[in-house]
Design a protein around this motif. Structure first.
Motif, PDB file in Angstrom:
ATOM      1  N   UNK A 225      15.428  45.175  -2.921  1.00 44.82           N
ATOM      2  CA  UNK A 225      16.810  45.061  -2.458  1.00 44.82           C
ATOM      3  C   UNK A 225      17.198  46.428  -1.883  1.00 44.82           C
ATOM      4  N   UNK A 226      17.592  46.447  -0.610  1.00 48.02           N
ATOM      5  CA  UNK A 226      17.984  47.680   0.068  1.00 48.02           C
ATOM      6  C   UNK A 226      19.515  47.692   0.177  1.00 48.02           C
ATOM      7  N   UNK A 227      20.122  48.738  -0.334  1.00 45.65           N
ATOM      8  CA  UNK A 227      21.579  48.890  -0.319  1.00 45.65           C
ATOM      9  C   UNK A 227      21.899  50.146   0.480  1.00 45.65           C
ATOM     10  N   UNK A 242      23.386  40.249  -4.331  1.00 51.38           N
ATOM     11  CA  UNK A 242      22.061  40.318  -3.716  1.00 51.38           C
ATOM     12  C   UNK A 242      20.956  40.210  -4.767  1.00 51.38           C
ATOM     13  N   UNK A 243      21.186  40.816  -5.934  1.00 52.17           N
ATOM     14  CA  UNK A 243      20.174  40.750  -7.001  1.00 52.17           C
ATOM     15  C   UNK A 243      20.176  39.375  -7.661  1.00 52.17           C
ATOM     16  N   UNK A 280      18.644  52.579  -2.831  1.00 48.82           N
ATOM     17  CA  UNK A 280      20.010  52.958  -2.466  1.00 48.82           C
ATOM     18  C   UNK A 280      19.944  54.092  -1.448  1.00 48.82           C
ATOM     19  N   UNK A 281      20.276  53.787  -0.199  1.00 48.08           N
ATOM     20  CA  UNK A 281      20.478  54.835   0.791  1.00 48.08           C
ATOM     21  C   UNK A 281      21.897  55.378   0.626  1.00 48.08           C
ATOM     22  N   UNK A 282      21.995  56.579   0.116  1.00 52.48           N
ATOM     23  CA  UNK A 282      23.280  57.212  -0.206  1.00 52.48           C
ATOM     24  C   UNK A 282      23.977  56.493  -1.359  1.00 52.48           C
ATOM     25  N   UNK A 283      23.474  56.730  -2.540  1.00 51.87           N
ATOM     26  CA  UNK A 283      24.127  56.188  -3.736  1.00 51.87           C
ATOM     27  C   UNK A 283      25.450  56.901  -3.997  1.00 51.87           C
ATOM     28  N   UNK A 368      23.693  46.951  10.789  1.00 48.96           N
ATOM     29  CA  UNK A 368      23.951  46.042   9.663  1.00 48.96           C
ATOM     30  C   UNK A 368      22.949  44.904   9.654  1.00 48.96           C
ATOM     31  N   UNK A 369      22.643  44.378  10.824  1.00 55.05           N
ATOM     32  CA  UNK A 369      21.727  43.233  10.920  1.00 55.05           C
ATOM     33  C   UNK A 369      20.317  43.618  10.443  1.00 55.05           C
ATOM     34  N   UNK A 370      19.902  44.850  10.730  1.00 55.98           N
ATOM     35  CA  UNK A 370      18.565  45.273  10.321  1.00 55.98           C
ATOM     36  C   UNK A 370      18.435  45.423   8.808  1.00 55.98           C
ATOM     37  N   UNK A 371      19.525  45.617   8.129  1.00 49.68           N
ATOM     38  CA  UNK A 371      19.471  45.773   6.671  1.00 49.68           C
ATOM     39  C   UNK A 371      19.553  44.447   5.926  1.00 49.68           C
TER      40      UNK A 371
END
Length: 463
Positions: A225-227, A242-243, A280-283, A368-371
């Motif tokens: 899961x990529x956030x 998502x999870x 988490x990209x930038x938690x 956004x679509x790529x994530x």
């Protein structure tokens, strides 16, 4: 006469006497005494001022002026008789003047000593400074970027111009060496994750690219899961949904965050052989740095078979974790310096140089679509294609929710109505889709973008 001293004459004790003559003091003695009295008077006034006016007595100007006028009036008349009197009493007054000088000298020494011992305190009054500065006019300029008559650019054009002036071209060799060095740590990262630790990557430069490479090389066969914490409309509910819905495929989707954490913990304990990776990209993003969000994420990080890989870029990011959260996260801090530009992370920031056409710029939509997950991408493309097919319709209200559900059901994208609504909630949060209710009560979905931008978006997608 030399052995005798002058005494103050007294009134004669005769009743018949009408006038009594007093011996006059010589003129030169009176002049000298007067001068010293004036000096003594001025020194006393200075002492009174220095001692904060301890004594209320001061010699008034009227008294000194009256003495001066009296002296001046009698000066001319006394000058004629002074010569004879000075000669007669010269020998008598010599000793008295010396004694008067000696006494006056001692008095002046005491005055000077007291003046030297007196410490003058100088206190700076800051209010006076600010009151003086406040009266001055401000010299700050009123010029802003809005007053520039330059045309604003699209987000895509701005990124192309920035890439042309990219400093990475001049240091490509150094950047490639850094990337190769970071790749050598992938095996160490994976072993630390399986030992029960979570990873926290820090350092100067964007770390999204290096995490994508790590995911493609080592996590392709694992649920991930990529956030993206830099999304302006990201919520904690999106992460939990998502999870729960996309990965664990749970039919339960509570609104309470703590209940959702309990369900995730229970399902992960039941599936001990499954390892879930949450990136988490930038938690430390704006919507994730609150104490409430960090408490929920710390609970997720304490699950044994749920592994968190997070990045931080804010210099004060460690302040958001106290001792309790730090122990639950169990982070291993790793320096991943890349010196890459934050192009994707900053594309959502407001800029006066960018002209946004519509609610969401095309470049932001692409990011956004790529994530999104594979199923989420397919669902969104169904809505986009349906809107392009009906773009010529003047009374187009949007895609009906029931029609979207059956189209997704036939394509095996969703299994229930709740799963589709959970996915659409993510679209609404990112302002990719809007809900509109018709007069008949039906729910319609419409994308708040121009049809030309939607057509360009579809053309950019791989077949």
């Amino acid at each position: 006469m030399e052995g005798t001293s002058l005494k103050t004459p007294r009134r004669a004790k005769t009743e018949d006497a009408q006038e009594v003559y007093y011996p006059k003091t010589p003129y030169n003695i009176r002049a000298r005494v007067k001068k010293k009295l004036i000096d003594f008077n001025s020194s006393v006034e200075e002492l009174v001022d220095d001692s904060d006016k301890d004594s209320d007595y001061t010699i008034s100007e009227s008294e000194s002026s009256s003495d001066q006028s009296t002296f001046d009036s009698t000066e001319e008349s006394e000058e004629d008789n002074s010569d004879s009197e000075i000669k007669a009493n010269n020998s008598v007054s010599s000793k008295s003047t010396e004694a008067a000088k000696h006494d006056d000298f001692k008095k002046m020494e005491k005055i000077n000593l007291t003046k030297k011992r007196k410490i003058r305190m100088y206190i700076v009054n800051t209010d006076d400074y600010f009151s003086a500065q406040s009266s001055k006019k401000s010299v700050t300029s009123n010029n802003t970027l809005d007053k520039l008559k330059t045309a604003k650019l699209d987000q895509g054009q701005l990124q192309k111009l920035l890439l042309k002036a990219n400093a990475c071209k001049h240091h490509a060799k150094c950047f490639s060496e850094l990337e190769q060095y970071n790749k050598t740590n992938f095996i160490k990262w994976l072993s630390l994750l399986h030992e029960g630790f979570n990873l926290l990557l820090y350092g100067l430069g964007s770390k999204k690219n290096i995490l994508t490479i790590f995911q493609e090389q080592y996590l392709t066969e694992q649920p991930v899961v990529v956030v993206n914490g830099f999304f302006p409309s990201l919520t904690l509910k999106n992460v939990l949904d998502s999870i729960l819905v996309d990965v664990l495929e749970s039919s339960q989707n509570p609104g309470n965050h703590q209940e959702a954490c309990d369900i995730i913990t229970e399902l992960m304990h039941q599936n001990e052989g499954m390892h879930l990776y949450v990136i988490f990209n930038n938690i430390d993003g704006n919507n994730l740095r609150s104490g409430k969000c960090q408490n929920v994420l710390a609970r997720l990080g304490s699950i044994n078979n749920l592994h968190i890989i997070a990045t931080i870029d804010h210099i004060n990011a460690p302040i958001i974790w106290d001792q309790s959260r730090t122990s639950k996260f169990n982070f291993v801090w790793w320096d991943v310096t890349t010196f890459e530009y934050y192009l994707i992370e900053t594309c959502f920031e407001d800029s006066m140089l960018v002209q946004r056409s519509g609610t969401l710029a095309l470049s932001s939509l692409n990011n956004v679509f790529m994530s999104l997950t594979k199923n989420a991408k397919s669902i969104y493309l169904i809505i986009v294609k349906y809107q392009l097919e009906n773009k010529k319709s003047q009374h187009y209200e949007g895609l009906l929710f029931k029609d979207l559900y059956w189209a997704c059901r036939e394509a095996f994208l969703v299994s229930s109505d709740l799963a589709l609504r959970a996915q659409l909630t993510e679209f609404v949060d990112h302002k990719m889709v809007k809900f509109k209710r018709s007069i008949s009560g039906g729910e319609h979905l419409i994308i708040p973008l121009q049809n030309s931008l939607l057509q360009q978006f579809v053309d950019e997608q791989p077949v």
